[in-house]
Design a protein around this motif. Structure first.
Motif, PDB file in Angstrom:
ATOM      1  N   LYS A   1      45.339  38.996  47.731  1.00  0.00           N
ATOM      2  CA  LYS A   1      46.273  38.639  46.556  1.00  0.00           C
ATOM      3  C   LYS A   1      47.592  37.855  46.831  1.00  0.00           C
ATOM      4  O   LYS A   1      48.344  37.733  45.859  1.00  0.00           O
ATOM      5  CB  LYS A   1      46.231  39.695  45.468  1.00  0.00           C
TER       6      LYS A   1
ATOM      7  N   ALA B   1      50.196  40.096  47.167  1.00  0.00           N
ATOM      8  CA  ALA B   1      50.787  40.862  46.170  1.00  0.00           C
ATOM      9  C   ALA B   1      51.807  41.737  47.061  1.00  0.00           C
ATOM     10  O   ALA B   1      52.875  42.284  46.109  1.00  0.00           O
ATOM     11  CB  ALA B   1      49.783  41.871  45.445  1.00  0.00           C
ATOM     12  N   PHE B   2      51.722  41.967  48.282  1.00  0.00           N
ATOM     13  CA  PHE B   2      52.647  42.847  48.894  1.00  0.00           C
ATOM     14  C   PHE B   2      53.730  42.094  49.530  1.00  0.00           C
ATOM     15  O   PHE B   2      53.817  40.949  49.839  1.00  0.00           O
ATOM     16  CB  PHE B   2      51.944  43.720  49.790  1.00  0.00           C
TER      17      PHE B   2
ATOM     18  N   LEU C   1      53.977  43.021  38.049  1.00  0.00           N
ATOM     19  CA  LEU C   1      53.222  44.068  38.342  1.00  0.00           C
ATOM     20  C   LEU C   1      51.935  43.990  39.303  1.00  0.00           C
ATOM     21  O   LEU C   1      51.196  44.854  39.410  1.00  0.00           O
ATOM     22  CB  LEU C   1      52.772  44.839  37.221  1.00  0.00           C
ATOM     23  N   LYS C   2      51.863  42.672  39.893  1.00  0.00           N
ATOM     24  CA  LYS C   2      50.751  42.403  40.778  1.00  0.00           C
ATOM     25  C   LYS C   2      50.683  43.287  41.731  1.00  0.00           C
ATOM     26  O   LYS C   2      49.520  43.777  42.086  1.00  0.00           O
ATOM     27  CB  LYS C   2      50.890  40.864  40.981  1.00  0.00           C
ATOM     28  N   GLY C   3      51.702  43.887  42.456  1.00  0.00           N
ATOM     29  CA  GLY C   3      51.570  44.482  43.511  1.00  0.00           C
ATOM     30  C   GLY C   3      51.124  45.902  43.198  1.00  0.00           C
ATOM     31  O   GLY C   3      50.323  46.509  43.915  1.00  0.00           O
ATOM     32  N   LEU C   4      51.523  46.603  42.207  1.00  0.00           N
ATOM     33  CA  LEU C   4      51.096  47.527  41.670  1.00  0.00           C
ATOM     34  C   LEU C   4      49.769  47.604  41.278  1.00  0.00           C
ATOM     35  O   LEU C   4      48.921  48.726  41.891  1.00  0.00           O
ATOM     36  CB  LEU C   4      52.000  48.012  40.287  1.00  0.00           C
ATOM     37  N   LEU C   5      49.113  46.734  40.733  1.00  0.00           N
ATOM     38  CA  LEU C   5      47.803  46.476  40.540  1.00  0.00           C
ATOM     39  C   LEU C   5      46.927  46.439  41.429  1.00  0.00           C
ATOM     40  O   LEU C   5      45.926  46.867  41.879  1.00  0.00           O
ATOM     41  CB  LEU C   5      47.384  45.393  39.422  1.00  0.00           C
ATOM     42  N   THR C   6      47.608  45.751  42.701  1.00  0.00           N
ATOM     43  CA  THR C   6      46.626  45.405  43.805  1.00  0.00           C
ATOM     44  C   THR C   6      46.548  46.589  44.685  1.00  0.00           C
ATOM     45  O   THR C   6      45.589  46.885  45.212  1.00  0.00           O
ATOM     46  CB  THR C   6      47.251  44.333  44.673  1.00  0.00           C
ATOM     47  N   LEU C   7      47.969  47.730  44.643  1.00  0.00           N
ATOM     48  CA  LEU C   7      47.738  48.844  45.316  1.00  0.00           C
ATOM     49  C   LEU C   7      46.556  49.597  45.070  1.00  0.00           C
ATOM     50  O   LEU C   7      45.885  50.302  45.663  1.00  0.00           O
ATOM     51  CB  LEU C   7      48.912  49.676  45.346  1.00  0.00           C
ATOM     52  N   SER C   8      46.483  49.520  43.754  1.00  0.00           N
ATOM     53  CA  SER C   8      45.227  50.234  43.008  1.00  0.00           C
ATOM     54  C   SER C   8      44.996  51.589  43.385  1.00  0.00           C
ATOM     55  O   SER C   8      43.973  52.198  43.525  1.00  0.00           O
ATOM     56  CB  SER C   8      43.820  49.363  43.390  1.00  0.00           C
ATOM     57  N   LEU C   9      46.219  52.658  43.415  1.00  0.00           N
ATOM     58  CA  LEU C   9      46.335  53.862  43.837  1.00  0.00           C
ATOM     59  C   LEU C   9      46.488  54.728  42.229  1.00  0.00           C
ATOM     60  O   LEU C   9      46.395  56.065  42.418  1.00  0.00           O
ATOM     61  CB  LEU C   9      47.062  54.224  44.598  1.00  0.00           C
ATOM     62  N   ILE C  10      46.845  53.782  41.132  1.00  0.00           N
ATOM     63  CA  ILE C  10      47.433  54.622  40.194  1.00  0.00           C
ATOM     64  C   ILE C  10      46.274  54.551  38.933  1.00  0.00           C
ATOM     65  O   ILE C  10      45.815  53.469  38.618  1.00  0.00           O
ATOM     66  CB  ILE C  10      48.670  53.869  39.645  1.00  0.00           C
TER      67      ILE C  10
ATOM     68  N   PHE D   1      52.210  52.088  32.383  1.00  0.00           N
ATOM     69  CA  PHE D   1      51.493  51.228  33.387  1.00  0.00           C
ATOM     70  C   PHE D   1      49.924  51.871  33.500  1.00  0.00           C
ATOM     71  O   PHE D   1      49.671  52.868  33.560  1.00  0.00           O
ATOM     72  CB  PHE D   1      51.876  51.287  34.777  1.00  0.00           C
TER      73      PHE D   1
ATOM     74  N   GLY E   1      46.483  51.552  35.352  1.00  0.00           N
ATOM     75  CA  GLY E   1      46.160  50.915  36.373  1.00  0.00           C
ATOM     76  C   GLY E   1      44.372  51.334  36.422  1.00  0.00           C
ATOM     77  O   GLY E   1      43.789  51.081  37.471  1.00  0.00           O
TER      78      GLY E   1
END
Lengths: 529, 220, 232
Positions: free
Chosen positions: A391, A393-394, B41-50, C164, C166
């Motif tokens: 993605k 994304a980082f 928020l793409k980074g947050l969604l990609t981290l997928s830890l939350i 948020f 997730g």
């Protein structure tokens, strides 16, 4: 900043096996009193091999001449305490190092047959304080160095005890040291372990690394460039592997005090891992019969690399492509071995080009895992940016991996007498070097080998090295999905009932001091005030 | 007392910010919720830890005041309350955010008093630790599941139900083919949940003492 | 910068359009996951031989865990927590030093649905447990009915500036049923890797009959259970 390689122990920056030292002896000691301990360390210090680049053409006694046998030294927490390191300084060492490997078993997943109760006697009964490794070109050079060290032990007059209690191949349980060696085939040492996989391919490349600059490919940290070229990678920061230098968090890593004690030192994990060769072969035979790709592809899917060549399955997905590669690699290696005294430029370049292909990849073209499964061993231990899931994304594609890398310095041990059986004494002496045992080695072991959430695989474990359990009927419960290709209608395959192929037989956590720190330890001058 | 409920960790952070800066934070929070702003928020969604997280900014006047017996708060700063429900250990979470989305974090905590920025890591660790509040009671409806598991379960269930209906009258061979198609569609959702790996040895020790106390109570 | 302006303009237009359409058609956006944050002042007095804040903290710390938590009874609670805000943190000079005049019970919950239904459900399904917690808070003694409770919580509510999600916004019973199906179907798949078509179809039909994918409430996972526990 340049790094003083003569202050750094050589095993940190060199994998000796790659420098034609195929054999090793690991010896462990107990310090009975501080004075004898310091005298012993003082005696060892001049023998210690540093990180200075070797010049094969140097005169035998020159500082940069490769020695007949190398020597390195490291300490457990109890060892440092026995040497009289002040409490204030001891309290600045990290928790996991203070506890030692045995007490970390619940984090490491050392349960069932890997429980410390079943470890070699040396790890159960006694307190290991000090580790010395001798790597050699031949058994005689190792023995010579070993005798020198044993002489220092004798001089200590009982102040230093060499600990026995290593288990050996013929059922012995009280060997005085652990031997390790590359496995030989037709008299030629092979970079291979007992399951038949080519080993020692993926090696982190950092600022202070030696060797060909192409090693950054696949060995460094991923950029957004083409992973097949040097543009796709950058060297990792030195501080990931050596204390006192900048790390991947843009700072100097947390380290013990005083700074000179830690500077140019690092932490080491020593682990004796038994390989259940019989179970492994049986599983491949049985399940390989039903798997459409056959046994060898199944083995390749487990690891992420083809067994015989080490070619990455994500880049060489079929038997045919892998075989062509293997043929070329064998040719190049044979030529290099034939010319080993004075290799030609062409021979070296041909080999480097092929080696580079083995590392020059990421998983961006294989996001669903139809070539290299998401749970394959090498994709777990070094996801190469795959945790971004394609993605971008980082901040950087290696955001979740750059701080989880480890240098591996181990060798196989023992011989497989009967490859249909699990018993005997053979496996891998796993040695990992990292600036933080908990952040690097333990994280990889717990989160990536014995768990799967980062790969969206719930509680699935590494098929090869995971601590697979058994159900109430004692049937193995390990599992792995070999993803299919959803667009090319290639079906996924589900491997059930995977038994535990690798079991822990002992080990501990060690601190590898710099030469400067070794001097301070031997003189008793470590002062955190 | 525990910050842990199975695979979820509860983090609470309360940090002060000057009243004239918090409008920037509020604007940013509002902005990312606009359609299209979610790209941030793409980074947050990609981290997928939350599972779920939130930020609430409370100005001095907004502290709830219920009756005359309660004194009114006299504060100069506004306070940002952060709550997260994430999978994994504290270090894994904080380090992942620091490495993956440092600029995003710096916007979330923009101009909070003495916020050190998310890079380098050690001052950021110290800041979060200093301002973190331990949870007294934490409950998760699914201690065995991560947010990855919940999302994949949702997808799997939808596909499975559709398949179950569409294949009801198929003959065995058609069924088999359709079943293989289903597996290709849900291959990323097939995995088995078990208990969490231990988050820390301290947490594990507490859990063992509680289990022991439970067992003793049951014996009596 | 242009990017930000584009998002702002299109976002605002879209939001106004949605609001206008909902107003004209009388529809409401679908309920999903939501977060509630409440800060309830704790009575600054003693409760027997302890202060209220001590008594409350100990009560919260000793609540049973997992499926035995009183919150397991509250419909549509995904994850929730209690903590006590003793004071705000002094950041050290040159920051200002300031202190709270009350200590607060902070309740933070992530739930499915609209707030009124959630709070009503909370009161109706866990009234006794709620009283045991909130009796230490200012003015809670006036709460007698569901409506009182909803009003009280709303008075203590603070605004979330960013929530948020997730995960998913499905009702809890759907989330739990999906987890149950994921687990059971994964096992089914591993157990039937080499099953011939006819047997496979039969086994699958039996699997569907047993797991009832269309029935959200049974069989399914027990809310809050930290071991695999199935409700039939």
């Amino acid at each position: 900043m340049s790094i003083d390689l003569q202050d750094i122990q050589g095993n940190i920056v060199k994998g000796y096996a790659q420098y034609d030292y195929p054999k090793a002896r690991y010896v462990f000691y107990h310090i009975r009193n501080e004075v004898a301990g310091r005298a012993f360390v003082k005696g060892i210090a001049p023998l210690v091999t540093t990180g200075i680049p070797w010049n094969k053409k140097a005169k035998p006694n020159a500082a940069d001449a490769p020695p007949p046998a190398t020597t390195n030294i490291a300490f457990t927490y109890m060892g440092l305490k026995m040497l009289g390191v002040p409490r204030k300084s001891l309290q600045t060492f990290p928790e996991e190092f203070v506890m030692g490997m045995k007490l970390r078993k619940d984090i490491l997943g050392d349960d069932g047959p890997s429980d410390p109760r079943h470890w070699d006697r040396i790890w159960r009964d006694t307190s290991v304080h000090l580790w010395i490794s001798i790597n050699g070109r031949d058994p005689a050079s190792i023995e010579t160095r070993y005798q020198e060290i044993s002489h220092l032990v004798a001089e200590s007059d009982g102040g230093i005890i060499q600990l026995s209690g290593h288990h050996g191949p013929d059922g012995s349980t009280d060997l005085p040291y652990q031997s390790a060696s590359l496995i030989y085939k037709n008299g030629i040492p092979q970079a291979r372990e007992h399951f038949g996989y080519r080993d020692g391919i993926g090696e982190p490349y950092f600022m202070a690394s030696s060797g060909h600059p192409n090693r950054v490919i696949g060995g460094g940290k991923p950029t957004r460039g083409d992973p097949a070229t040097r543009k796709g990678w950058e060297p990792l920061e030195t501080g990931e592997f050596i204390l006192g230098h900048r790390d991947e968090a843009f700072e100097t890593p947390i380290a013990p005090q005083p700074p000179l004690l830690a500077f140019n030192g690092t932490f080491m994990v020593y682990r004796k891992l038994h390989e259940n060769v019989g179970s492994f072969n049986r599983y491949l035979d049985t399940v390989g019969e039903n798997y459409p790709g056959g046994k060898e592809l199944l083995a390749a899917k487990f690891s992420g690399r083809w067994r015989s060549s080490g070619a990455p399955v994500t880049r060489f997905p079929t038997n045919a492509t892998a075989e062509t590669f293997e043929f070329q690699l064998n040719e190049a290696e044979a030529r290099l071995y034939a010319e080993r005294e004075n290799p030609s430029k062409e021979a070296k370049e041909a080999y480097v080009a092929l080696r580079t292909q083995m590392a020059a990849f990421d998983y961006n073209h294989d996001l669903e895992g139809s070539r290299c499964p998401l749970g394959a061993h090498i994709r777990r231990i070094n996801p190469r940016g795959a945790l971004e899931h394609g993605k971008e994304a980082f901040n950087t594609p290696g955001a979740l991996t750059n701080r989880r890398r480890i240098l591996r310095r181990g060798l196989p041990y023992g011989e497989v007498a009967d490859d249909s059986r699990d018993d005997g004494d053979h496996g891998i002496i796993f040695i990992a070097i990292n600036a933080s045992i908990s952040r690097q080695f333990e994280f990889v072991q717990q989160q990536w080998i014995n768990y799967g959430n980062d790969f969206k695989l719930a509680n699935d474990k590494d098929p090869l090295t995971g601590n697979h359990g058994v159900d109430s009927n004692q049937q193995p419960t390990g599992r792995m999905i070999l993803q299919g290709n959803s667009t090319a209608t290639e079906n996924p395959f589900f491997c059930a009932g995977i038994p535990r192929f690798v079991e822990t037989r002992g080990g501990d956590y060690f601190f590898i001091p710099s030469l400067t720190a070794l001097h301070m330890l031997s003189n008793g001058t470590v002062d955190p005030t | 007392m525990s910050n842990i409920a199975g695979k979820a960790y509860a983090m609470n952070v309360v940090t002060p910010a000057k009243w004239y800066w918090v409008w920037v934070n509020k604007l940013f929070f509002w902005f990312v919720q606009l359609p299209g702003g979610a790209a941030y928020l793409k980074g947050l969604l990609t981290l997928s830890l939350i599972h779920y997280a939130r930020w609430a900014i409370v100005s001095p006047k907004e502290f709830p005041h219920l009756d005359e017996s309660q004194p009114k708060e006299k504060l100069k700063y506004s306070y940002m309350f952060f709550f997260s429900n994430f999978n994994g250990s504290w270090d894994q979470y904080v380090d992942s955010f620091h490495a993956a989305i440092p600029q995003g974090l710096d916007l979330f905590w923009f101009k909070n008093v003495k916020y050190p920025k998310s890079v380098p890591l050690q001052p950021f660790h110290a800041y979060i630790t200093y301002n973190q509040i331990w949870t007294s009671h934490y409950y998760s409806a699914y201690p065995l599941a991560t947010s990855n598991d919940i999302k994949s379960a949702r997808h799997l269930t939808r596909e499975l139900r559709a398949f179950s209906e569409s294949s009801a009258r198929a003959d065995p061979l058609e069924f088999h083919e359709a079943y293989q198609r289903l597996l290709r569609d849900v291959q990323q959702d097939i995995s088995i949940m078990e208990r969490t790996p231990i988050v820390s040895l301290s947490a594990q020790a507490v859990e063992q003492r509680l289990d022991q106390a439970d067992a003793e109570r049951a014996d009596q | 910068m242009m990017d930000i302006i584009r998002v702002l303009v299109t976002g605002l237009l879209r939001r106004w359009y949605d609001n206008l359409r909902n107003l004209l058609t009388g529809t409401r956006p679908p309920a999903g996951a939501a977060g509630l944050t409440v800060l309830c002042p704790i009575i600054n007095d003693s409760d027997g031989n302890q202060s209220h804040v001590m008594a409350l903290r100990q009560h919260l710390q000793d609540l049973p865990l997992h499926e035995n938590s009183p919150m397991a009874a509250v419909p549509n609670t995904y994850l929730c927590r209690f903590y006590i805000l003793n004071d705000v943190f002094y950041q050290g000079a040159p920051a200002e030093e300031e202190h709270l005049k009350s200590k607060y019970l902070v309740y933070s919950t992530n739930f499915h649905g609209d707030l009124d239904s959630y709070l009503s459900g909370m009161w109706e399904h866990a009234q006794e447990s709620i009283r045991q917690v909130w009796r230490h808070c200012v003015a809670f003694e006036n709460v007698r009915t569901t409506a009182d409770f909803v009003a009280y919580m709303k008075k203590c509510q603070v605004r979330n500036h960013l929530f948020f999600n997730g995960s998913t916004g499905d009702p809890l019973n759907r989330q739990l049923k999906s987890l149950y199906l994921k687990q059971e179907f994964s096992r089914f798949v591993y157990d039937h890797q080499n099953t011939p078509p006819e047997d496979l179809q039969r086994a699958f039909q039996a699997f569907i009959a047993r797991t009832q994918p269309g029935n959200p409430d049974s069989p399914t996972w027990v809310a809050g259970a930290d071991t695999e526990s199935i409700k039939t």
